[in-house]
Design an enzyme around this catalytic site. Sequence first.
Site, short mmCIF file in Angstrom:
data_model
loop_
_atom_site.label_atom_id
_atom_site.label_comp_id
_atom_site.label_asym_id
_atom_site.label_seq_id
_atom_site.Cartn_x
_atom_site.Cartn_y
_atom_site.Cartn_z
N LYS A 279 -21.15 -77.16 42.10
CA LYS A 279 -20.70 -79.25 42.74
C LYS A 279 -19.05 -78.97 41.66
O LYS A 279 -18.33 -80.31 42.27
CB LYS A 279 -22.07 -80.08 41.63
N SER B 88 -21.96 -84.60 46.12
CA SER B 88 -21.09 -83.58 44.57
C SER B 88 -22.59 -84.00 43.64
O SER B 88 -23.38 -84.37 43.52
CB SER B 88 -20.43 -83.76 44.32
N TYR C 29 -25.89 -74.11 39.67
CA TYR C 29 -25.88 -76.17 40.26
C TYR C 29 -24.08 -76.41 40.00
O TYR C 29 -23.27 -76.67 41.17
CB TYR C 29 -26.89 -76.20 40.30
#
Length: 280
Positions: free
Chosen positions: A176, A158, A172
């Site tokens: 995550k 993560s 992104y």
Amino acid sequence: MPEQVPGGRQGPPAGEAVVPPARTALVTGASRGIGRAIAVGLARAGLDVAVLARDERRLAEVAGEIRGLGRRAVVLPADVADPEAVGAAVATAEAELGPVDLLVNNAGRIDAEVPLWEDDPDEWWSVVETNVRGPFLLARAVVPGMLARGGGRVVDLSSGAGTRDNADATAYNVSKTALLRIGGGLHEAGFARGLRAFEVAPGVVSTDMTRSMRAHSARTEWTDVADVVELVVVIARGGLDDLSGRYLRAGTDTAASLRFLASLGRLDDARRLRVRDWPR
């Protein structure tokens, strides 16, 4: 309350599954960077390792390094976002190495460091597909076998970017954050059946991706990739099972510090993604 075991660490409550240490791992994004370091580190710790990525030549080099450590390896050239390729890769891994009892979802990409309204829609979605659809497909292919055998472990690589708002690289950041929900969902649905899930942020390791980012252009201190490998190895051995469903951060957390926290017992929502209530 969990029963106490020697050394002060709390054991599992009566009736809770005790999952044996992992023997076979599948690591995605294993052709370079953090994924390669994790794959080799797990082999050094005594695991057989299936390595998955798109670059078959680089994977062959990693597999050679693993075999040089006396462990078995299998090369799985595949795109993590392709369901058929993922299914075939998992079948090959288990046919050649045996049941996968540790899955490390490391493969990931980042989008341009621009605000959302400046991002290219196709590129934005492609990043989400790699970073979210990939771990979903891998877990979907591997977890049923883990449950049938009484348990296993899933580690998602993560990021701290998933825990806070950021101005750019929104695909992104979204991906995550989604991983935290995927790991949390696996924990909630599978913990009683022996499934353990962890969201491991690697800190800021010097890789091709991080060195190319504007956000890290002036950085002089980096997280040692050995810190990431250590956490994953300890997870593989079952040393952090009490912290399943939580977010762990290499370079800040150590195996020793996390074991101490686990020994304290009830941690409520610590290191889980929650919405804060209004101040009172």
